[in-house]
Design a protein around this motif. Structure first.
Motif, PDB file in Angstrom:
ATOM      1  N   ASP A 166       0.703  -1.111  -0.248  1.00  0.00           N
ATOM      2  CA  ASP A 166       0.333   0.221   0.243  1.00  0.00           C
ATOM      3  C   ASP A 166       0.634   0.896  -0.104  1.00  0.00           C
ATOM      4  OD1 ASP A 166      -2.656  -1.573  -0.409  1.00  0.00           O
ATOM      5  OD2 ASP A 166      -2.673  -1.636   2.158  1.00  0.00           O
ATOM      6  N   ALA A 167       1.757   1.131   0.842  1.00  0.00           N
ATOM      7  CA  ALA A 167       2.779   2.867   0.644  1.00  0.00           C
ATOM      8  C   ALA A 167       3.246   3.026  -0.393  1.00  0.00           C
ATOM      9  CB  ALA A 167       3.983   1.876   2.060  1.00  0.00           C
ATOM     10  N   MET A 168       3.891   1.212  -1.226  1.00  0.00           N
ATOM     11  CA  MET A 168       4.501   1.626  -2.422  1.00  0.00           C
ATOM     12  C   MET A 168       3.449   2.376  -3.532  1.00  0.00           C
ATOM     13  SD  MET A 168       7.253   1.538  -4.053  1.00  0.00           S
ATOM     14  CE  MET A 168       8.522   0.466  -3.787  1.00  0.00           C
ATOM     15  N   LEU A 169       2.350   1.900  -3.242  1.00  0.00           N
ATOM     16  CA  LEU A 169       0.881   2.386  -4.354  1.00  0.00           C
ATOM     17  C   LEU A 169       1.166   4.021  -3.888  1.00  0.00           C
ATOM     18  CD1 LEU A 169      -0.772  -0.975  -4.837  1.00  0.00           C
ATOM     19  CD2 LEU A 169       0.307   0.723  -6.538  1.00  0.00           C
ATOM     20  N   SER A 170       0.579   3.855  -2.668  1.00  0.00           N
ATOM     21  CA  SER A 170       0.442   5.359  -3.332  1.00  0.00           C
ATOM     22  C   SER A 170       2.113   6.458  -3.002  1.00  0.00           C
ATOM     23  CB  SER A 170       0.044   5.678  -1.676  1.00  0.00           C
ATOM     24  OG  SER A 170       1.066   5.759  -0.285  1.00  0.00           O
TER      25      SER A 170
ATOM     26  N   GLU B 241      11.677   2.570  -0.716  1.00  0.00           N
ATOM     27  CA  GLU B 241      10.316   1.760   0.172  1.00  0.00           C
ATOM     28  C   GLU B 241      10.489  -0.034  -0.600  1.00  0.00           C
ATOM     29  OE1 GLU B 241       8.744   2.061   1.946  1.00  0.00           O
ATOM     30  OE2 GLU B 241       6.875   0.718   1.722  1.00  0.00           O
ATOM     31  N   SER B 242      10.866  -0.342  -1.721  1.00  0.00           N
ATOM     32  CA  SER B 242      11.327  -1.108  -3.049  1.00  0.00           C
ATOM     33  C   SER B 242      12.498  -2.107  -2.333  1.00  0.00           C
ATOM     34  CB  SER B 242      11.672  -0.921  -3.680  1.00  0.00           C
ATOM     35  OG  SER B 242      12.908  -0.272  -4.267  1.00  0.00           O
ATOM     36  N   GLN B 243      13.884  -1.557  -1.093  1.00  0.00           N
ATOM     37  CA  GLN B 243      14.490  -2.165  -0.906  1.00  0.00           C
ATOM     38  C   GLN B 243      13.903  -2.527   0.778  1.00  0.00           C
ATOM     39  OE1 GLN B 243      17.602   0.766  -0.531  1.00  0.00           O
ATOM     40  NE2 GLN B 243      19.290   0.531  -2.373  1.00  0.00           N
ATOM     41  N   LYS B 244      13.379  -2.359   0.812  1.00  0.00           N
ATOM     42  CA  LYS B 244      12.217  -2.198   2.716  1.00  0.00           C
ATOM     43  C   LYS B 244      11.567  -3.620   2.127  1.00  0.00           C
ATOM     44  CE  LYS B 244      11.617   1.230   4.771  1.00  0.00           C
ATOM     45  NZ  LYS B 244      10.046   2.292   5.645  1.00  0.00           N
ATOM     46  N   ILE B 245      10.300  -3.078   1.360  1.00  0.00           N
ATOM     47  CA  ILE B 245       9.912  -4.454   0.888  1.00  0.00           C
ATOM     48  C   ILE B 245      10.555  -5.472   0.268  1.00  0.00           C
ATOM     49  CG2 ILE B 245       7.635  -3.931   0.855  1.00  0.00           C
ATOM     50  CD1 ILE B 245       7.221  -2.596  -1.186  1.00  0.00           C
ATOM     51  N   LYS B 246      11.679  -5.645  -0.086  1.00  0.00           N
ATOM     52  CA  LYS B 246      12.410  -6.298  -0.899  1.00  0.00           C
ATOM     53  C   LYS B 246      11.952  -6.999  -2.414  1.00  0.00           C
ATOM     54  CE  LYS B 246      14.755  -8.515   2.298  1.00  0.00           C
ATOM     55  NZ  LYS B 246      14.147  -8.294   3.408  1.00  0.00           N
TER      56      LYS B 246
ATOM     57  N   ILE C 150       4.276  -3.333 -11.286  1.00  0.00           N
ATOM     58  CA  ILE C 150       4.553  -4.768 -10.739  1.00  0.00           C
ATOM     59  C   ILE C 150       4.066  -4.376  -9.422  1.00  0.00           C
ATOM     60  CG2 ILE C 150       6.646  -4.896  -9.659  1.00  0.00           C
ATOM     61  CD1 ILE C 150       7.962  -3.399 -12.333  1.00  0.00           C
ATOM     62  N   ALA C 151       3.774  -3.359  -8.723  1.00  0.00           N
ATOM     63  CA  ALA C 151       3.239  -3.123  -7.282  1.00  0.00           C
ATOM     64  C   ALA C 151       1.630  -3.660  -7.487  1.00  0.00           C
ATOM     65  CB  ALA C 151       3.832  -1.518  -7.217  1.00  0.00           C
ATOM     66  N   ASP C 152       1.158  -3.084  -8.249  1.00  0.00           N
ATOM     67  CA  ASP C 152      -0.158  -3.495  -7.728  1.00  0.00           C
ATOM     68  C   ASP C 152      -0.531  -5.311  -7.990  1.00  0.00           C
ATOM     69  OD1 ASP C 152      -2.467  -2.457  -7.989  1.00  0.00           O
ATOM     70  OD2 ASP C 152      -2.413  -1.245  -9.807  1.00  0.00           O
ATOM     71  N   SER C 153       0.494  -6.153  -9.371  1.00  0.00           N
ATOM     72  CA  SER C 153       0.916  -6.832  -9.808  1.00  0.00           C
ATOM     73  C   SER C 153       1.093  -7.699  -8.079  1.00  0.00           C
ATOM     74  CB  SER C 153       1.231  -7.610 -10.769  1.00  0.00           C
ATOM     75  OG  SER C 153       1.723  -9.240  -9.973  1.00  0.00           O
TER      76      SER C 153
END
Lengths: 732, 129
Positions: free
Chosen positions: A4-8, A43-48, A91-94
C-alpha cells in the motif's frame, strides 16, 4: 509484504509527473520527482522488490540526465518516464494482488540504457558521473569577453591574496596530512581562481588552477595521499600561478613580460604524475645529467655533446658521448642502469612507524640473544669449532641487520629544511626584509621521530634570526652590507649526533645589552669572569629578551628559553657563536635517534645505571675536605670550583653500595636545566650506546628513570632521568 | 527586462567573482544587488531584508551553497525564495543534490550574461505568478 505504501508513493509520483514539461524542464518540479523516486527506491528495498528498485533507479537516471541537459531526444525521454511510472504501478499492483510479477522489465531497462548510455546495476552512479563530466564540455557556452580592466585588477589583487593563504595553509597540511579541512582550505582558493579566470579568458591561469584543483580534489577524496612531492608540486604550482598573475599585472601596466621563465607544461606533467599515484616527481633525470652528477664528464663536455647531437635528433646522447670518446660505453650503461633505478625508486611503500619500532625492538632482542649464545659457547670447555664459526657468521649478519633496521627510520632532513625556507620567505615579507636562504647538507639523515620534534625549536630560532638577527634593508645598505640578508641552514653528522646550524649575517648579539638585562633581572651580580659564550647563554633564560619592540613573531621574552628546553628534552645541546656586525650562529646538536641513547654505564652495588652522556660534566674522586654538610641545604661537594649538592644514588634507589662515602667512590657531575649536582656511584664501567626500552605501561612515569636497556652482558640497566632524579633528591 | 526593482543577492567568497556576476546582471538590467561572502552571511542578509533572487556559488567556506539552500528551504519565511546555484562543473552529483534540495535552477561557470539573465528572468517571472 505491504504494497500500500509503495502504491501511494507511486500515485504521488504520477501526479507530480503531470506537472513536468520535459522539453522545458522546471527544475523545482524535477527535484520533487527525484525525491519521490528516492523514497520509492528506499521503499522497494524495504519490501525487497528488485524490479521496482531497478525501475526506480533507471527513472532517476533519466531524470538526472534531463536536468543536466544531457539527453537530446527529450520527447523520447518523456515517453520513457511515463512508461516507467506505469510499469512500476503495474508491478506494485501485481505484487499486491498475486504476490508476484510475471512480466519482464528487461525491455524497458534496454530502452533506458539506449537513451542514457548507462547500465543500471545497484546504486553505483560513479560511471554516470564520469560520463556527465565528459559530456559537459559540449553544453558549455562560449565564455564571454570581459575586458574590464578594473575587474582584472581586482582579480590580480585578490588572486595573489588567495595564493598567500594557500602557502600558509599548506604548512598546516604538511603537519597533519590527514586533515581534510586543510585540504579544503587549499582547494577552495584554486577553485575560485579558476572560476574567475575562466570568465576573464585567462586560459593559462585557468588550466593550471584547474589541474591543481583536480589534484587536491583527489587528495580530498582519499584517492591519493598527501605526500611531500604533492605538497611540493602544490607549492610550485601556486608559485607559478603567482608568477602568471604577476605577468598579467605587468602586461596591464604596459611592461614587457618575459614568459619564457615558466615551464607550465612540465609542471602539469608533474601534477599528472602525482595524480596517478607516483610518489615522487624525480626520475626524469637524463643520462647526461647522471654522468655529470657522477663526475664522469663535465657540464661543458655534456653541453658540447648536446650541441653535436642537435643535428641528429634520433641519436641518443650516450651514443654521441661514446663516439666523441668522452666516456666509455660501460659508464653510459651504468648511467642507464641508474636511470632505471630512479624509476624503480618510485615504488616506495608507507609503513606504520609502530611496525618499524616493533621490528627494531625484535632485532635488538635478536642481537642480545645471539651474544648470549656466544657467551654460552665460550663458557664450554670444548667448544665445537664449526659451531663457533657459524655463530660468528651469525653475529655479522645480526649486526648488519641491526644497522639496516636503524636506517629504516632515517629520513633526509631536506623536507624540514624546505619548510624552513618557505617560512623564512613568509616571515621576511611580514618583517619587510629581503632574505635569501641557503641550504647545506639537506641529505643528512635523521630519525623520523626527531624530524617532528626538532621542527618547533628550529622554527623559533629562525624566527629569531629573521626578526632580531637580520637588519632592515636600509640599515644593511648603510652598514655597507648587501641589501639582501642571508640565512644559512646547515646539517651534518658529527660523532653520532646530527648538528644543525642556523646562521644569519645580521647584526650579531649585543653582549652589553644582554649583560645589562641579566644584571637588572638579578640573574648575575657582576659581569666579571664571564666568557662570551656564557653571556650569550643568558638569552636562553626565561624573561630575557633584548628585543626593543615586540613584534608579532618574536620578542616576547619567552622564545629562547622554550627553545633550549625543547632541545634539551630531545637530549640535545644548543650553543651560540656570534660576532657583532657579522652575524650569529645557533648550533644545535641532536642525537640521531631517540631510540638509542649515548650513555655512561655506572655501577652502584650490584646494579648498573646509565647516565646520558650529554648531561655529564665531569667525573672525579673528591677529597674528604671537599665535603661539607651545610645546615638547611644538605650535603655539598666542592667540585669544579663550586659547591654543589651531593646525591647519593644508593640512598635514592635504596640499595646496598660498595662505597658509602664520596671519597671512596666516584662522583659524577651532571647538569640539568635547574643546575648541576654531584652523583655518588661506586664505579664507572664505560661508555655505551644502548637501545632505549620502555618499562611498559605500568611503570611509565617513574620519577628519575627514563627507561631501561639491555646491556652487553645481557643484564638490565636503568637509564637515569637527571631532571627527575634532581626532583627526587629535593623531595619534590 | 525587469520592470520593477528586483533585489538580487550574490553569494561568493571570491570578491572578483561577485563583481563579475554583478556586471553580468547589470547587462540584463538588474542593478539592485547585494553581496555576501559566504552562506552564513547570506542567510543573515536574507533574514534582514527582502531579497527576490539568490545567486549563490557552490563551494564556499563556513557555509556552502548547498547548506545555504537547505537552510533557506527549511526556513518558513524564506522557503519560497528563488535560488540559482552556480557550479564550476556540471558534476552530476552536485547538481542532483542541489535539485533534490529544491534549487530553482543552476548555471555552470563560465556563463554568458545572456544565459544568466535568461535564467534570472524566469525566476523573476515565477515571482509574479
Amino acid at each position: 509484504m505491504n504494497y500500500d505504501a509503495m502504491l501511494s508513493l507511486l500515485d504521488e509520483l504520477a501526479q507530480e509527473y503531470l506537472f513536468l514539461d520535459c522539453k522545458n524542464i522546471d527544475i523545482p518540479t524535477a527535484g520533487k520527482l527525484l525525491n519521490n523516486l528516492e523514497s520509492i527506491i528506499n521503499e522497494s528495498q524495504k519490501i525487497k522488490t528488485p524490479q521496482l528498485n531497478s525501475c526506480g533507479m533507471g527513472l532517476s537516471q533519466i531524470l538526472e540526465k534531463i536536468i543536466l541537459d544531457m539527453i537530446k531526444d527529450k520527447n523520447q525521454a518523456a515517453d520513457l518516464l511515463e512508461e516507467g511510472i506505469r510499469l512500476m504501478q503495474q508491478i506494485a499492483d501485481s505484487f499486491k494482488n498475486t504476490g508476484k510479477y510475471d512480466g519482464s522489465i528487461q525491455e524497458f531497462m534496454g530502452k533506458l540504457v539506449a537513451i542514457t548510455g548507462v547500465a543500471i546495476s545497484g546504486s553505483d552512479s560513479s560511471v554516470a558521473a564520469e560520463s556527465a563530466e565528459t559530456n559537459v564540455t559540449e553544453v558549455k557556452e562560449e565564455p564571454l569577453q570581459v575586458q574590464d580592466e578594473s575587474l582584472m585588477r581586482d582579480f590580480i589583487a585578490e588572486g595573489l591574496e588567495y595564493i598567500e593563504e594557500i602557502e600558509v595553509n599548506i604548512l598546516n597540511l604538511e603537519n597533519e596530512p590527514e586533515n581534510k579541512e586543510y585540504i579544503n582550505t587549499i582547494f577552495r582558493p584554486f577553485h575560485s581562481i579558476k572560476g574567475v579566470a575562466s570568465f576573464l579568458n585567462l586560459e593559462k591561469i585557468r588550466s593550471l588552477a584547474h589541474s591543481l584543483e583536480n589534484l587536491l580534489d583527489k587528495a580530498r577524496n582519499g584517492e591519493i595521499s598527501v605526500t611531500a612531492p604533492l605538497i611540493d608540486v602544490v607549492l610550485d604550482g601556486s608559485d607559478a600561478l603567482k608568477t602568471l598573475i604577476g605577468q598579467l599585472r605587468d602586461t596591464l601596466e604596459g611592461k614587457k613580460v618575459d614568459e619564457s621563465a615558466l615551464d607550465i607544461p612540465a609542471l602539469k606533467t608533474r601534477i599528472t604524475r602525482i595524480e596517478q599515484g607516483f610518489d615522487s616527481d624525480m626520475g626524469d633525470k637524463k643520462v647526461g645529467e647522471i654522468l655529470v652528477d657522477e663526475g664522469i664528464i663535465s657540464k661543458d663536455k655534456l653541453d658540447e655533446a648536446l650541441q653535436i647531437n642537435k643535428g641528429t635528433p634520433d641519436k641518443k646522447i650516450g651514443q654521441t658521448l661514446i663516439e666523441e670518446g668522452i666516456v666509455k660505453p660501460k659508464q653510459v650503461s651504468q648511467a642507464l642502469r641508474k636511470q632505471v633505478e630512479q624509476v624503480t625508486d618510485l615504488t616506495t611503500i608507507r609503513v606504520d612507524t609502530t611496525k618499524l619500532d616493533d621490528l627494531i625492538d625484535m632485532v635488538g632482542e635478536l642481537v642480545i640473544t645471539q651474544s648470549m649464545i656466544q657467551q654460552d659457547l665460550k663458557n664450554q670447555l670444548n667448544p665445537d669449532k664449526q659451531l663457533t664459526r657459524d655463530i660468528s657468521q651469525f653475529f655479522r649478519i645480526t649486526s648488519t641487520l641491526q644497522q639496516v633496521s636503524m636506517t629504516l627510520r632515517m629520513i633526509p632532513i631536506k623536507q624540514t629544511f624546505q619548510r624552513m625556507s618557505r617560512l623564512v620567505r613568509d616571515l621576511a615579507k611580514n618583517a619587510g626584509k629581503n632574505i635569501s636562504v641557503e641550504l647545506i647538507g639537506e641529505d643528512t639523515e635523521i630519525d623520523r621521530n626527531m624530524v617532528d620534534e626538532i621542527y618547533n625549536p628550529l622554527v623559533h630560532m629562525i624566527r629569531n634570526s629573521v626578526d632580531h638577527g637580520l637588519e632592515s634593508p636600509e640599515d644593511r645598505i648603510q652598514l655597507g652590507k648587501s641589501e639582501k640578508g642571508l640565512i644559512q641552514l646547515k646539517a651534518y653528522h658529527r660523532g653520532g649526533n646530527v648538528v644543525i646550524e642556523i646562521t644569519d649575517d645580521g647584526k650579531g648579539l649585543d653582549k652589553n645589552k644582554i649583560l645589562q638585562k641579566a644584571l637588572k633581572n638579578g640573574m648575575i651580580s657582576s659581569a666579571e669572569g664571564l666568557t662570551d659564550s656564557e653571556i650569550y647563554k643568558f638569552i636562553f633564560l626565561p624573561g630575557l629578551s633584548t628585543a626593543e619592540k615586540v613584534t608579532d613573531v618574536s620578542g616576547r621574552g619567552v622564545g629562547m628559553d622554550v627553545v633550549r628546553r625543547a632541545v634539551e628534552k630531545l637530549r640535545g645541546k644548543i650553543e651560540i657563536e656570534s660576532t657583532v656586525g657579522v652575524g650569529t650562529t645557533f648550533i644545535t646538536r641532536f642525537p640521531l635517534t631517540l631510540a638509542i641513547i649515548d650513555g655512561m654505564i655506572v655501577k652502584v652495588g650490584t646494579e648498573s645505571y646509565i647516565l646520558p652522556t650529554l648531561s655529564i660534566r665531569q667525573a672525579l674522586r673528591p677529597s674528604q675536605e671537599a665535603y661539607t654538610n651545610i645546615v638547611g641545604r644538605g650535603e655539598m661537594l666542592d667540585a669544579m670550583g663550586r659547591l654543589m649538592p651531593l646525591i647519593r644514588l644508593y640512598e635514592i634507589f635504596n640499595i646496598e653500595p660498595r662505597h658509602r662515602e664520596p671519597w671512596d667512590g666516584i662522583v659524577v657531575v651532571v647538569d640539568s636545566e635547574s643546575g648541576s649536582k654531584c652523583l655518588l656511584v661506586d664505579k664507572i664501567i664505560g661508555k655505551a650506546e644502548v637501545v632505549v626500552k620502555s618499562l611498559g605501561e605500568g611503570l611509565k612515569s617513574i620519577k628519575g628513570v627514563a627507561g631501561g636497556a639491555i646491556l652487553g652482558d645481557g643484564r638490565i640497566g636503568l637509564i637515569i632521568d637527571i631532571e627527575g632524579l634532581f626532583e627526587l633528591s629535593e623531595g619534590r | 527586462m525587469a520592470d520593477r526593482s528586483v533585489k538580487i543577492l550574490v553569494v561568493d567568497d571570491f570578491a572578483t567573482m561577485r563583481k563579475v556576476v554583478r556586471n553580468l546582471l547589470k547587462q540584463g538590467g538588474y542593478d539592485d544587488i547585494v553581496e555576501a561572502e559566504d552562506g552564513a552571511m547570506a542567510f543573515k542578509t536574507l533574514k534582514s531584508q527582502k531579497i527576490d533572487v539568490v545567486v549563490s556559488d557552490w563551494n564556499m567556506p563556513n557555509m556552502s551553497g548547498l547548506e545555504l539552500l537547505k537552510a533557506v528551504r527549511a526556513d518558513a519565511e524564506l522557503a519560497k525564495t528563488p535560488f540559482l546555484m552556480v557550479t564550476a562543473e556540471a558534476l552530476q552529483d552536485n547538481v542532483v543534490a542541489a535539485v533534490k534540495a529544491g534549487v530553482n535552477n543552476y548555471i555552470v561557470k563560465p556563463f554568458t550574461a545572456e544565459v544568466l539573465n535568461e535564467k534570472i528572468k524566469k525566476l523573476v517571472e515565477g515571482l509574479d505568478k
